[in-house]
Design an enzyme around this catalytic site. Sequence first.
Site, PDB file in Angstrom:
ATOM      1  N   LYS A   1       0.910  -1.195   0.161  1.00  0.00           N
ATOM      2  CA  LYS A   1      -0.022   0.065  -0.181  1.00  0.00           C
ATOM      3  C   LYS A   1       0.734   1.228  -0.066  1.00  0.00           C
ATOM      4  O   LYS A   1       0.694   2.298  -0.751  1.00  0.00           O
ATOM      5  CB  LYS A   1      -1.019  -0.055   1.186  1.00  0.00           C
ATOM      6  CG  LYS A   1      -2.004  -0.931   1.055  1.00  0.00           C
ATOM      7  CD  LYS A   1      -2.743  -1.334   2.190  1.00  0.00           C
ATOM      8  CE  LYS A   1      -3.719  -2.535   2.046  1.00  0.00           C
ATOM      9  NZ  LYS A   1      -4.317  -3.064   3.328  1.00  0.00           N
ATOM     10  N   GLN A  45      -4.608  -1.875   9.405  1.00  0.00           N
ATOM     11  CA  GLN A  45      -4.484  -3.526   8.856  1.00  0.00           C
ATOM     12  C   GLN A  45      -4.921  -4.400   9.876  1.00  0.00           C
ATOM     13  O   GLN A  45      -4.450  -4.562  10.963  1.00  0.00           O
ATOM     14  CB  GLN A  45      -3.063  -3.614   8.417  1.00  0.00           C
ATOM     15  CG  GLN A  45      -2.708  -5.061   7.682  1.00  0.00           C
ATOM     16  CD  GLN A  45      -3.409  -4.931   6.332  1.00  0.00           C
ATOM     17  OE1 GLN A  45      -3.140  -3.944   5.467  1.00  0.00           O
ATOM     18  NE2 GLN A  45      -3.934  -5.972   5.996  1.00  0.00           N
ATOM     19  N   ASP A  66     -11.187   2.742   4.252  1.00  0.00           N
ATOM     20  CA  ASP A  66     -11.722   1.253   3.977  1.00  0.00           C
ATOM     21  C   ASP A  66     -13.306   1.321   3.863  1.00  0.00           C
ATOM     22  O   ASP A  66     -13.758   0.347   3.412  1.00  0.00           O
ATOM     23  CB  ASP A  66     -11.411   0.602   5.390  1.00  0.00           C
ATOM     24  CG  ASP A  66      -9.905  -0.364   4.859  1.00  0.00           C
ATOM     25  OD1 ASP A  66      -9.738  -0.359   3.742  1.00  0.00           O
ATOM     26  OD2 ASP A  66      -9.254  -0.625   5.888  1.00  0.00           O
TER      27      ASP A  66
END
Length: 297
Positions: free
Chosen positions: A52, A96, A119
């Site tokens: 990422k 994460q 997200d």
Amino acid sequence: MTTRIDGEAVAADVRDSLTDSIAELEADGVTPGLATVLMSDDPASETYVSMKQRDCAEVGIDSTHVEIDPDAPAEALYETIDDLNTDPDVHGILVQMPVPEHVDERRVLRRIDPIKDVDGFHPENVGRLVAGDDRYRPCTPHGVQKLLAAYDIDTDGADAVIVGRSNIVGKPLANLLVQKAADGNATVTVCHSHTEDLAEKTRSADIVVAAAGIPEFIDAGMIREGATVVDVGINRVDADTEKGYELVGDVDHDSVSGTAGALTPVPGGVGPMTRAMLLYNTVDAAGLQTDTDVSLP
Ligand code: NAD
């Protein structure tokens, strides 16, 4: 003939367009910023986070990274999120998953400021998505929608069967595909571990999305001739390779090729799109938080 849906190519197009979007922001003095937070020593999670960061660097998004000892108290993570929530250079926060067992995952998702929740898992953003007023679409379902659109696979009036009801793939994708919208308007069936006669349901579908996390379990007998098959699965299976494993999807590609009208490969299908849509959401977030108009692909 089965069309191979090339996720790498579509993701590259999205990234290309995003560099133009970022140039628009830069012209107004805004550099989009993503913060990644890792509270794990799982090598796979470490790899995901570093990918990422690399993706951000490639398109011109600033990325910062915070690592928290997995044995630290949960408060350490909550306080990190609080700090990032108030940092004006950070427009997107990605924690994460999975977090260690002693950390309440739901509390983590609720703690992130919804405007920075790139997200799309904060309850406010989930609610908005269900209501057809989405802010940030979760990256994997959004990536699936973009892939279908890139290959002119019409969802309007289509029967879509989604195998898997997770909060990150199955449920949000079902809610997106059912919306009264150009990239929705499908009749959606969500199947899961308690579904009876799964094959009967998938065989009735124009579009099958496999997201159950079971290696290669969707075969040609479960697919209608000409159907579109989107394989979200990424599963490690033992293999005679240098690493001792290989990655396979939820679909048996040898079996389904020839029957499906179109099929996403693994790797190179949904995975690259998930990564690209995180960049998309971060650019969107930077525009929203700085009140700067930005065009998005
Ligand atoms: P999950 O484990 O949270 O959920 C799996 C779902 O599958 C559950 O809802 C369960 O009810 C359903 N299921 C289990 N067995 C089933 C069966 N026999 N028949 C029908 N349904 C069944 O999974 P997830 O996090 O949504 O991930 C699913 C897969 O997608 C995994 O392989 C994961 O690695 C992969 N994934 C890929 C991406 C990507 O970017 N390509 C992103 C997220 C997840």
